[in-house]
Scaffold this motif. Structure first.
Motif, PDB file in Angstrom:
ATOM      1  N   TYR A  26      39.979  10.267 -13.160  1.00  0.00           N
ATOM      2  CA  TYR A  26      40.180  11.423 -14.037  1.00  0.00           C
ATOM      3  C   TYR A  26      40.659  11.009 -15.429  1.00  0.00           C
ATOM      4  CZ  TYR A  26      39.939  13.922  -9.576  1.00  0.00           C
ATOM      5  OH  TYR A  26      39.537  14.399  -8.345  1.00  0.00           O
ATOM      6  N   GLY A  27      41.021   9.726 -15.608  1.00  0.00           N
ATOM      7  CA  GLY A  27      41.480   9.241 -16.904  1.00  0.00           C
ATOM      8  C   GLY A  27      42.753   9.941 -17.348  1.00  0.00           C
ATOM      9  N   ASP A  28      42.823  10.271 -18.644  1.00  0.00           N
ATOM     10  CA  ASP A  28      43.942  11.050 -19.192  1.00  0.00           C
ATOM     11  C   ASP A  28      43.477  12.506 -19.171  1.00  0.00           C
ATOM     12  OD1 ASP A  28      46.205  11.958 -20.397  1.00  0.00           O
ATOM     13  OD2 ASP A  28      45.844  11.013 -22.333  1.00  0.00           O
ATOM     14  N   PRO A  29      43.752  13.242 -18.083  1.00  0.00           N
ATOM     15  CA  PRO A  29      43.009  14.479 -17.817  1.00  0.00           C
ATOM     16  C   PRO A  29      43.324  15.620 -18.773  1.00  0.00           C
ATOM     17  CG  PRO A  29      44.707  14.127 -16.156  1.00  0.00           C
ATOM     18  CD  PRO A  29      44.718  12.913 -17.032  1.00  0.00           C
ATOM     19  N   LEU A  30      42.287  16.387 -19.075  1.00  0.00           N
ATOM     20  CA  LEU A  30      42.438  17.608 -19.874  1.00  0.00           C
ATOM     21  C   LEU A  30      42.559  18.821 -18.959  1.00  0.00           C
ATOM     22  CD1 LEU A  30      39.713  16.833 -22.576  1.00  0.00           C
ATOM     23  CD2 LEU A  30      42.172  16.396 -22.684  1.00  0.00           C
ATOM     24  N   GLU A  31      42.401  18.597 -17.651  1.00  0.00           N
ATOM     25  CA  GLU A  31      42.575  19.658 -16.655  1.00  0.00           C
ATOM     26  C   GLU A  31      43.795  19.311 -15.814  1.00  0.00           C
ATOM     27  OE1 GLU A  31      40.347  20.137 -12.572  1.00  0.00           O
ATOM     28  OE2 GLU A  31      39.148  21.129 -14.106  1.00  0.00           O
ATOM     29  N   HIS A  32      44.629  20.324 -15.533  1.00  0.00           N
ATOM     30  CA  HIS A  32      45.861  20.053 -14.771  1.00  0.00           C
ATOM     31  C   HIS A  32      46.180  21.227 -13.866  1.00  0.00           C
ATOM     32  CE1 HIS A  32      49.508  17.734 -14.131  1.00  0.00           C
ATOM     33  NE2 HIS A  32      50.184  18.865 -14.154  1.00  0.00           N
ATOM     34  N   PRO A  33      46.411  21.037 -12.563  1.00  0.00           N
ATOM     35  CA  PRO A  33      46.199  19.785 -11.827  1.00  0.00           C
ATOM     36  C   PRO A  33      44.714  19.448 -11.727  1.00  0.00           C
ATOM     37  CG  PRO A  33      46.698  21.593 -10.324  1.00  0.00           C
ATOM     38  CD  PRO A  33      46.852  22.136 -11.704  1.00  0.00           C
ATOM     39  N   GLN A  34      44.410  18.248 -11.226  1.00  0.00           N
ATOM     40  CA  GLN A  34      43.029  17.790 -11.208  1.00  0.00           C
ATOM     41  C   GLN A  34      42.344  18.173  -9.889  1.00  0.00           C
ATOM     42  OE1 GLN A  34      45.585  15.055 -12.005  1.00  0.00           O
ATOM     43  NE2 GLN A  34      45.562  16.356 -13.821  1.00  0.00           N
ATOM     44  N   LYS A  35      41.196  18.859 -10.017  1.00  0.00           N
ATOM     45  CA  LYS A  35      40.353  19.180  -8.864  1.00  0.00           C
ATOM     46  C   LYS A  35      39.245  18.126  -8.764  1.00  0.00           C
ATOM     47  CE  LYS A  35      39.354  23.590  -9.968  1.00  0.00           C
ATOM     48  NZ  LYS A  35      40.383  24.086 -10.892  1.00  0.00           N
ATOM     49  N   GLU A  36      38.648  17.994  -7.591  1.00  0.00           N
ATOM     50  CA  GLU A  36      37.578  16.999  -7.402  1.00  0.00           C
ATOM     51  C   GLU A  36      36.362  17.301  -8.271  1.00  0.00           C
ATOM     52  OE1 GLU A  36      39.937  17.046  -3.536  1.00  0.00           O
ATOM     53  OE2 GLU A  36      39.213  18.559  -4.973  1.00  0.00           O
ATOM     54  N   SER A  37      36.205  18.566  -8.659  1.00  0.00           N
ATOM     55  CA  SER A  37      35.049  18.945  -9.487  1.00  0.00           C
ATOM     56  C   SER A  37      35.216  18.518 -10.950  1.00  0.00           C
ATOM     57  CB  SER A  37      34.846  20.459  -9.418  1.00  0.00           C
ATOM     58  OG  SER A  37      36.057  21.124  -9.792  1.00  0.00           O
ATOM     59  N   TYR A  38      36.423  18.095 -11.332  1.00  0.00           N
ATOM     60  CA  TYR A  38      36.664  17.674 -12.723  1.00  0.00           C
ATOM     61  C   TYR A  38      36.056  16.296 -12.957  1.00  0.00           C
ATOM     62  CZ  TYR A  38      39.247  16.351 -16.933  1.00  0.00           C
ATOM     63  OH  TYR A  38      39.580  15.929 -18.194  1.00  0.00           O
ATOM     64  N   TRP A  39      35.291  16.148 -14.036  1.00  0.00           N
ATOM     65  CA  TRP A  39      34.568  14.893 -14.282  1.00  0.00           C
ATOM     66  C   TRP A  39      35.409  13.824 -14.982  1.00  0.00           C
ATOM     67  CZ3 TRP A  39      28.993  16.593 -16.150  1.00  0.00           C
ATOM     68  CH2 TRP A  39      28.345  17.231 -15.076  1.00  0.00           C
ATOM     69  N   GLY A  40      36.553  14.211 -15.483  1.00  0.00           N
ATOM     70  CA  GLY A  40      37.443  13.200 -16.050  1.00  0.00           C
ATOM     71  C   GLY A  40      37.344  13.057 -17.564  1.00  0.00           C
ATOM     72  N   HIS A  41      38.303  12.324 -18.110  1.00  0.00           N
ATOM     73  CA  HIS A  41      38.440  12.106 -19.554  1.00  0.00           C
ATOM     74  C   HIS A  41      38.872  10.647 -19.744  1.00  0.00           C
ATOM     75  CE1 HIS A  41      40.930  12.687 -23.403  1.00  0.00           C
ATOM     76  NE2 HIS A  41      39.663  12.857 -23.749  1.00  0.00           N
ATOM     77  N   VAL A  42      37.868   9.760 -19.727  1.00  0.00           N
ATOM     78  CA  VAL A  42      38.130   8.319 -19.671  1.00  0.00           C
ATOM     79  C   VAL A  42      37.623   7.642 -20.939  1.00  0.00           C
ATOM     80  CG1 VAL A  42      37.575   6.184 -18.430  1.00  0.00           C
ATOM     81  CG2 VAL A  42      37.999   8.281 -17.158  1.00  0.00           C
ATOM     82  N   ASN A  43      38.435   6.749 -21.482  1.00  0.00           N
ATOM     83  CA  ASN A  43      38.010   5.929 -22.613  1.00  0.00           C
ATOM     84  C   ASN A  43      37.246   4.722 -22.055  1.00  0.00           C
ATOM     85  OD1 ASN A  43      37.735   4.199 -24.745  1.00  0.00           O
ATOM     86  ND2 ASN A  43      39.923   3.932 -25.130  1.00  0.00           N
ATOM     87  N   PRO A  44      35.919   4.652 -22.246  1.00  0.00           N
ATOM     88  CA  PRO A  44      35.148   3.587 -21.600  1.00  0.00           C
ATOM     89  C   PRO A  44      35.406   2.191 -22.170  1.00  0.00           C
ATOM     90  CG  PRO A  44      33.726   4.888 -23.026  1.00  0.00           C
ATOM     91  CD  PRO A  44      35.058   5.576 -23.016  1.00  0.00           C
ATOM     92  N   ILE A  45      36.061   2.103 -23.350  1.00  0.00           N
ATOM     93  CA  ILE A  45      36.335   0.778 -23.918  1.00  0.00           C
ATOM     94  C   ILE A  45      37.836   0.502 -24.040  1.00  0.00           C
ATOM     95  CG2 ILE A  45      34.138   0.585 -25.155  1.00  0.00           C
ATOM     96  CD1 ILE A  45      35.764   1.410 -27.722  1.00  0.00           C
TER      97      ILE A  45
END
Length: 219
Positions: A26-45
Motif C-alpha cells: 500500500y506504500g504511503d497510503p492515501l486511504e485509511h484504513p487500508q482495504k484489499e481493494s486499494y491499489w496503493g501509493h508507492v514510489n517506484p524509485i
C-alpha cells in the motif's frame, strides 16, 4: 525469483501456494484504513521500493500462475507482527524498542514519532495463515491487528511494560516512511471468520520475557 521458482514447483507437483505479502504494497497510503481493494501509493524509485515493488511483483506472478496455469494460490498481506523468538537486532520497531529498553539504552524514534502502525501478535498471524490455507478463498487478505498506535504511544507501552524511566531519543526520519498504517480486516472477518485476539498490552509482556532471557545470556 524465489516466488517464481516456488510457483513453478507448485505447478509441477500440484501444490497449494501461499504468498506472504505485506502491508508495504500500500506504500504511503492515501486511504485509511487500508482495504484489499486499494491499489496503493508507492514510489517506484524510492529507497524502500525494492521491498514494496518486490512484493507487488510477487502478487502479480502469483495471480498470473493462478489464472494462466491453474495453480491454487492464497495471498496474505501481513501487517507488523511481533512476538517471542524474533531477532534481537532485526531493526523492526517493536524489537528495537524492547531490546533498547532492556539494555538501558534510549528508544530510537525516527521523525516526530506521530506515524502510526498496527501491531499483531505472532499467534494471531499463524491462526490467520492456517485459516486462509484451509479455506477456499484466494485473497488477498489483510492479516493484521487494527489497533493503531503512534510510535510515541508504542514507546509508552514499552516503558509501562519494562521500565518507566526509559528515555526516547529522536533521530531524522527515513525517506518515504508511511505516515499511517492500519488494516481494514472486514474481508478476513466475513470470509475467513478470523480476527486477532491478543492486544498489544497482552502480547508485549510475552515478547519481553523472551528478550529478557536472551539479553541476560549476552552478558
Amino acid at each position: 525469483m524465489g516466488t517464481l521458482n516456488m510457483l513453478g514447483l507448485a505447478k509441477r507437483v500440484g501444490a497449494r501456494f501461499l504468498l506472504t505479502s505485506t502491508s508495504e504494497v500500500y506504500g504511503d497510503p492515501l486511504e485509511h484504513p487500508q482495504k484489499e481493494s486499494y491499489w496503493g501509493h508507492v514510489n517506484p524509485i524510492g529507497v524502500r521500493s525494492c521491498y514494496d515493488e518486490g512484493k507487488r511483483t510477487a502478487e502479480t506472478l502469483t495471480m498470473d500462475y493462478h489464472r494462466g496455469a491453474g495453480v491454487e494460490v492464497r495471498i496474505a498481506r501481513i501487517f507488523n507482527t511481533y512476538g517471542p523468538r524474533m531477532c534481537l537486532d532485526d531493526g523492526r520497531v517493536v524489537s528495537n524498542f524492547v531490546a533498547q529498553t532492556l539494555r538501558k539504552q534510549p528508544m530510537t524514534v525516527y521523525g516526530d514519532g506521530k506515524q502510526t502502525r498496527s501491531f499483531q501478535y505472532v499467534s494471531d498471524l499463524v491462526d490467520g495463515l492456517v485459516t486462509l490455507m484451509e479455506s477456499e478463498h484466494i485473497g488477498p487478505f489483510n492479516l493484521g491487528n487494527p489497533g493503531e498506535f503512534t510510535m510515541l504511544e508504542l514507546a509508552q507501552v514499552v516503558k509501562e511494560t519494562i521500565d518507566p524511566s526509559a528515555r526516547v531519543e529522536f533521530k531524522p526520519n527515513t525517506a518515504d516512511d508511511p505516515h499511517m498504517r492500519k488494516p481494514d480486516i472486514s474481508k478476513a472477518k466475513s470470509l475467513l471468520q478470523w480476527e486477532p485476539k491478543i492486544s498489544l498490552k497482552q502480547g508485549l509482556p510475552r515478547m519481553v520475557s523472551d528478550f529478557q532471557k536472551r539479553i541476560m545470556d549476552e552478558n
